[in-house]
Scaffold this motif. Structure first.
Motif, PDB file in Angstrom:
ATOM      1  N   ASP A 115       0.553  -1.284  -0.107  1.00  0.00           N
ATOM      2  CA  ASP A 115      -0.088   0.530   0.290  1.00  0.00           C
ATOM      3  C   ASP A 115       0.634   1.070   0.091  1.00  0.00           C
ATOM      4  OD1 ASP A 115      -2.146   0.735   0.055  1.00  0.00           O
ATOM      5  OD2 ASP A 115      -2.820   0.656   2.023  1.00  0.00           O
ATOM      6  N   HIS A 116       1.464   0.790   0.612  1.00  0.00           N
ATOM      7  CA  HIS A 116       3.274   2.169   0.980  1.00  0.00           C
ATOM      8  C   HIS A 116       3.764   2.645  -0.511  1.00  0.00           C
ATOM      9  CE1 HIS A 116       3.050   3.972   4.930  1.00  0.00           C
ATOM     10  NE2 HIS A 116       2.598   3.236   5.494  1.00  0.00           N
ATOM     11  N   ILE A 117       4.082   1.732  -0.982  1.00  0.00           N
ATOM     12  CA  ILE A 117       4.997   1.326  -2.434  1.00  0.00           C
ATOM     13  C   ILE A 117       3.707   2.146  -3.024  1.00  0.00           C
ATOM     14  CG2 ILE A 117       5.675  -0.091  -3.800  1.00  0.00           C
ATOM     15  CD1 ILE A 117       6.799  -2.114  -2.109  1.00  0.00           C
ATOM     16  N   SER A 118       2.865   1.410  -3.151  1.00  0.00           N
ATOM     17  CA  SER A 118       1.967   1.656  -4.326  1.00  0.00           C
ATOM     18  C   SER A 118       1.441   3.101  -4.154  1.00  0.00           C
ATOM     19  CB  SER A 118       0.426   1.227  -4.532  1.00  0.00           C
ATOM     20  OG  SER A 118      -0.499   1.429  -3.723  1.00  0.00           O
ATOM     21  N   LYS A 119       1.584   4.099  -3.033  1.00  0.00           N
ATOM     22  CA  LYS A 119       1.358   5.114  -2.451  1.00  0.00           C
ATOM     23  C   LYS A 119      -0.133   5.370  -2.168  1.00  0.00           C
ATOM     24  CE  LYS A 119       4.900   7.485  -4.630  1.00  0.00           C
ATOM     25  NZ  LYS A 119       4.812   9.047  -5.485  1.00  0.00           N
ATOM     26  N   GLY A 120      -0.865   4.481  -1.874  1.00  0.00           N
ATOM     27  CA  GLY A 120      -1.649   4.436  -1.312  1.00  0.00           C
ATOM     28  C   GLY A 120      -3.323   3.585  -2.932  1.00  0.00           C
ATOM     29  N   ARG A 121      -2.381   2.219  -3.406  1.00  0.00           N
ATOM     30  CA  ARG A 121      -3.573   1.572  -4.032  1.00  0.00           C
ATOM     31  C   ARG A 121      -4.143  -0.038  -4.008  1.00  0.00           C
ATOM     32  NH1 ARG A 121      -1.421   2.494  -9.157  1.00  0.00           N
ATOM     33  NH2 ARG A 121       0.981   2.445  -8.672  1.00  0.00           N
ATOM     34  N   ALA A 122      -2.965  -0.560  -2.527  1.00  0.00           N
ATOM     35  CA  ALA A 122      -3.363  -1.596  -2.847  1.00  0.00           C
ATOM     36  C   ALA A 122      -5.071  -2.219  -1.891  1.00  0.00           C
ATOM     37  CB  ALA A 122      -2.497  -1.832  -1.862  1.00  0.00           C
ATOM     38  N   GLY A 123      -5.135  -3.470  -2.834  1.00  0.00           N
ATOM     39  CA  GLY A 123      -6.301  -4.220  -1.857  1.00  0.00           C
ATOM     40  C   GLY A 123      -6.275  -5.526  -1.551  1.00  0.00           C
ATOM     41  N   TRP A 124      -6.858  -5.898  -0.890  1.00  0.00           N
ATOM     42  CA  TRP A 124      -6.317  -7.171   0.254  1.00  0.00           C
ATOM     43  C   TRP A 124      -8.591  -8.283  -0.389  1.00  0.00           C
ATOM     44  CZ3 TRP A 124      -7.173  -9.476   5.425  1.00  0.00           C
ATOM     45  CH2 TRP A 124      -6.888 -10.232   5.464  1.00  0.00           C
ATOM     46  N   ASN A 125      -7.935  -9.602  -1.108  1.00  0.00           N
ATOM     47  CA  ASN A 125      -9.202  -9.579  -1.951  1.00  0.00           C
ATOM     48  C   ASN A 125      -8.682 -11.286  -0.441  1.00  0.00           C
ATOM     49  OD1 ASN A 125     -11.451 -10.724  -2.302  1.00  0.00           O
ATOM     50  ND2 ASN A 125      -9.918 -12.109  -3.448  1.00  0.00           N
ATOM     51  N   ILE A 126      -9.937 -10.856   0.622  1.00  0.00           N
ATOM     52  CA  ILE A 126      -9.849 -11.485   1.823  1.00  0.00           C
ATOM     53  C   ILE A 126     -10.192 -13.146   1.795  1.00  0.00           C
ATOM     54  CG2 ILE A 126     -10.812 -12.195   4.051  1.00  0.00           C
ATOM     55  CD1 ILE A 126     -11.294  -9.169   3.883  1.00  0.00           C
ATOM     56  N   VAL A 127      -9.516 -14.359   1.105  1.00  0.00           N
ATOM     57  CA  VAL A 127     -10.339 -16.000   0.951  1.00  0.00           C
ATOM     58  C   VAL A 127     -10.067 -16.582   2.396  1.00  0.00           C
ATOM     59  CG1 VAL A 127     -10.595 -15.332  -1.450  1.00  0.00           C
ATOM     60  CG2 VAL A 127      -8.073 -16.797   0.008  1.00  0.00           C
ATOM     61  N   THR A 128     -10.572 -17.574   2.443  1.00  0.00           N
ATOM     62  CA  THR A 128     -10.315 -18.361   3.455  1.00  0.00           C
ATOM     63  C   THR A 128     -10.278 -19.943   3.200  1.00  0.00           C
ATOM     64  OG1 THR A 128     -12.687 -19.529   3.949  1.00  0.00           O
ATOM     65  CG2 THR A 128     -12.540 -17.863   4.984  1.00  0.00           C
ATOM     66  N   THR A 129     -10.222 -19.877   1.689  1.00  0.00           N
ATOM     67  CA  THR A 129      -9.249 -20.727   0.910  1.00  0.00           C
ATOM     68  C   THR A 129     -10.062 -22.500   0.774  1.00  0.00           C
ATOM     69  OG1 THR A 129      -7.029 -20.436   1.409  1.00  0.00           O
ATOM     70  CG2 THR A 129      -7.399 -22.972   0.506  1.00  0.00           C
ATOM     71  N   ARG A 130     -10.559 -22.179  -0.527  1.00  0.00           N
ATOM     72  CA  ARG A 130     -11.313 -23.829  -1.034  1.00  0.00           C
ATOM     73  C   ARG A 130      -9.854 -24.865  -1.983  1.00  0.00           C
ATOM     74  NH1 ARG A 130     -14.768 -22.388  -6.019  1.00  0.00           N
ATOM     75  NH2 ARG A 130     -12.506 -20.642  -6.342  1.00  0.00           N
ATOM     76  N   ASP A 131     -10.693 -26.033  -0.549  1.00  0.00           N
ATOM     77  CA  ASP A 131      -9.298 -26.820  -1.581  1.00  0.00           C
ATOM     78  C   ASP A 131      -9.854 -27.345  -2.519  1.00  0.00           C
ATOM     79  OD1 ASP A 131      -7.310 -28.239  -0.026  1.00  0.00           O
ATOM     80  OD2 ASP A 131      -8.594 -30.138   0.082  1.00  0.00           O
ATOM     81  N   LEU A 132      -9.911 -26.824  -3.589  1.00  0.00           N
ATOM     82  CA  LEU A 132      -9.759 -27.562  -4.824  1.00  0.00           C
ATOM     83  C   LEU A 132      -9.164 -29.130  -5.217  1.00  0.00           C
ATOM     84  CD1 LEU A 132     -11.312 -24.260  -6.848  1.00  0.00           C
ATOM     85  CD2 LEU A 132     -12.739 -26.024  -6.057  1.00  0.00           C
ATOM     86  N   SER A 133      -8.030 -28.681  -5.055  1.00  0.00           N
ATOM     87  CA  SER A 133      -7.421 -30.118  -5.086  1.00  0.00           C
ATOM     88  C   SER A 133      -7.297 -30.551  -4.391  1.00  0.00           C
ATOM     89  CB  SER A 133      -5.542 -28.788  -5.923  1.00  0.00           C
ATOM     90  OG  SER A 133      -4.965 -28.902  -4.420  1.00  0.00           O
ATOM     91  N   GLY A 134      -7.410 -30.741  -3.212  1.00  0.00           N
ATOM     92  CA  GLY A 134      -7.213 -31.765  -2.068  1.00  0.00           C
ATOM     93  C   GLY A 134      -6.091 -31.710  -1.804  1.00  0.00           C
ATOM     94  N   ASN A 135      -5.184 -31.365  -1.503  1.00  0.00           N
ATOM     95  CA  ASN A 135      -3.926 -30.429  -1.656  1.00  0.00           C
ATOM     96  C   ASN A 135      -3.344 -30.031  -0.749  1.00  0.00           C
ATOM     97  OD1 ASN A 135      -3.091 -32.897  -3.020  1.00  0.00           O
ATOM     98  ND2 ASN A 135      -2.856 -31.707  -4.902  1.00  0.00           N
TER      99      ASN A 135
END
Length: 443
Positions: A115-135
């Motif tokens: 967020d600092h490197i981009s001067k305030g242009r960052a965002g976080w896509n929050i996920v809990t993680t789906r286990d599509l691969s089973g691994n």
């Protein structure tokens, strides 16, 4: 915000050669795009040229032999958006990161750094993680993936910790008084001292607030637990609905949940995922879609479906041209979130198994989004004006052409109709999205 001043928000979902699982096979495709930084710089600059709010990078923590080709060999997204920040000036950059397989202090520091490197242009896509691969769990020293409800309880506390760490320093805490020998105001530094069910974090974070306060929070949970978290903290919500009535129902219901959580619904933007295929004529667009679908190998498609529906459906003897209802996909007692999300459309339109494959891999293009630029713009305008969406996540079936076509042919129509900005008017992602500067909990 009044209807007269309300404008669409646009995000570009960037993944290698595109969302369609066979996009890498197109003659013009750069098959190694997912690991080419110059290619990604070109994509994000194209989105910036189109005045998009966001360039969006997804992620997964495990793969297997039937994973989407564009995720088999690709960059870690926080690293990638740090590089893209240096090659852009205005567009927001959002990376996906899981709350299930990292510590909150580490993630808070990584995201605030970008967020600092981009001067305030960052965002976080929050996920809990789906286990599509089973691994997934086995990549992190465990045998079993965390149960859904458990993941969201952990995620809720994880968010509280991260937000608390981001408030470690009040605004203007670093006074840099050389003459007085005072680097920072001690009254504006705060230890979190969190002790909860899952985490014990002392703090403070060793980086201060950014020009936009903190990264924008993006979330896409569709389950009850996911929507509860989204309604409490989400600022941009990513949804995929293939039918206007479904999208409208979701929009109204979710906005009411935001209001019930004590938040302003106008400050939470719902972006509907779209995968348009654009042609100079309807016939040309349909031919493009047919060409992409024809590139899905029979073995790949049936193999994926056999793995996905394992224990519920035997696909022996089926081809990708067979219909979903013939395989019983409209009435399975499955509890997978993805299946439950898509089951209504499977029941309604009875797609081919080829189309089911595209649905489950995120590259399905509905008929109302296959056609001329004017048809695409008409659809987006109708959904937007009738409040089935606050904007759209462009999940182009093929890249870079799908993004280029949208920027060059659809965006000008939306701008002419007063639905989308002519130019950026702010510097940070929050300003692009008309989101307020977040208050620090200690002030």
């Amino acid at each position: 915000m009044s209807s007269a001043t309300r404008q669409m928000k646009l995000s570009a979902y960037l993944v290698g050669t595109g969302m369609h699982v066979a996009s890498w096979r197109l003659p013009q495709a750069h098959a190694g795009a997912s690991i080419d930084i110059d290619y990604y710089k070109k994509l994000v600059r194209t989105a910036e040229k189109g005045k998009f709010d966001i360039a969006f990078l997804a992620d997964s923590l495990a793969i297997n032999e039937v994973s989407h080709p564009n995720i088999l060999n690709r960059y870690e997204p926080i690293t990638l958006i740090a590089a893209l920040a240096a090659s852009t000036e205005q567009i927001g950059i959002v990376a996906t990161a899981s709350t299930s397989y990292i510590e909150p202090f580490n993630l808070a520091r990584l995201l605030m750094s970008v967020d600092h490197i981009s001067k305030g242009r960052a965002g976080w896509n929050i996920v809990t993680t789906r286990d599509l691969s089973g691994n997934t769990a086995r990549n992190f020293g465990a045998e079993d993936h965390l149960e859904h409800g458990f993941r969201y309880r952990r995620a809720s506390e994880f968010l509280d910790v991260v937000l608390g760490l981001w408030d470690s320093w009040e605004d203007n805490a670093f006074i840099h008084d050389k003459e007085g020998g005072v680097f920072f105001d001690r009254n504006k530094l705060h230890r979190l001292q969190h002790k909860g069910e899952f985490f014990s974090v002392e703090g403070p974070l060793n980086i201060g607030r950014s020009p936009q306060g903190r990264p924008v929070l993006v979330q896409a949970g569709v389950s009850d637990s996911g929507q509860e978290l989204s309604s409490r903290v989400g600022e941009v919500i990513f949804s995929i609905k293939y039918d206007f009535d479904d999208a409208k129902s979701y929009y109204d219901t979710f906005k009411s949940k935001v209001a019930a959580a004590g938040r302003n619904p106008d400050q939470v933007h719902i972006l509907q995922g779209i995968s348009p295929i654009i042609g100079s004529t309807e016939a040309e667009a349909r031919e493009k879609r047919g060409r992409l679908e024809s590139l899905i190998p029979e073995e790949t498609g049936i193999g994926f479906l056999s793995d996905y529906f394992q224990g519920f459906v035997d696909f022996t003897g089926f081809t990708l041209e067979d219909r979903a209802k013939d395989a019983g996909l409209d009435r399975l007692p499955m509890t997978k979130t993805d299946y439950l999300k898509h089951q209504p459309i499977i029941s309604r339109i009875n797609p081919t198994l080829r189309e089911v494959y595209s649905l489950l891999t995120g590259s399905f293009s509905s008929d109302h989004l296959v056609g001329t630029p004017e048809k695409i713009a008409d659809t987006l305008e109708y959904w937007f004006r009738n409040r089935a969406a606050d904007g759209f996540m462009l999940m182009a079936p093929s890249l870079p052409d799908g993004l280029e076509d949208f920027v060059e042919q659809v965006v000008p129509i939306l701008q002419k109709r007063g639905l989308f900005r002519l130019d950026y008017t702010g510097a940070t992602l929050r300003e692009h999205l008309d989101l307020p500067f977040p208050a620090n909990r200690y002030t």
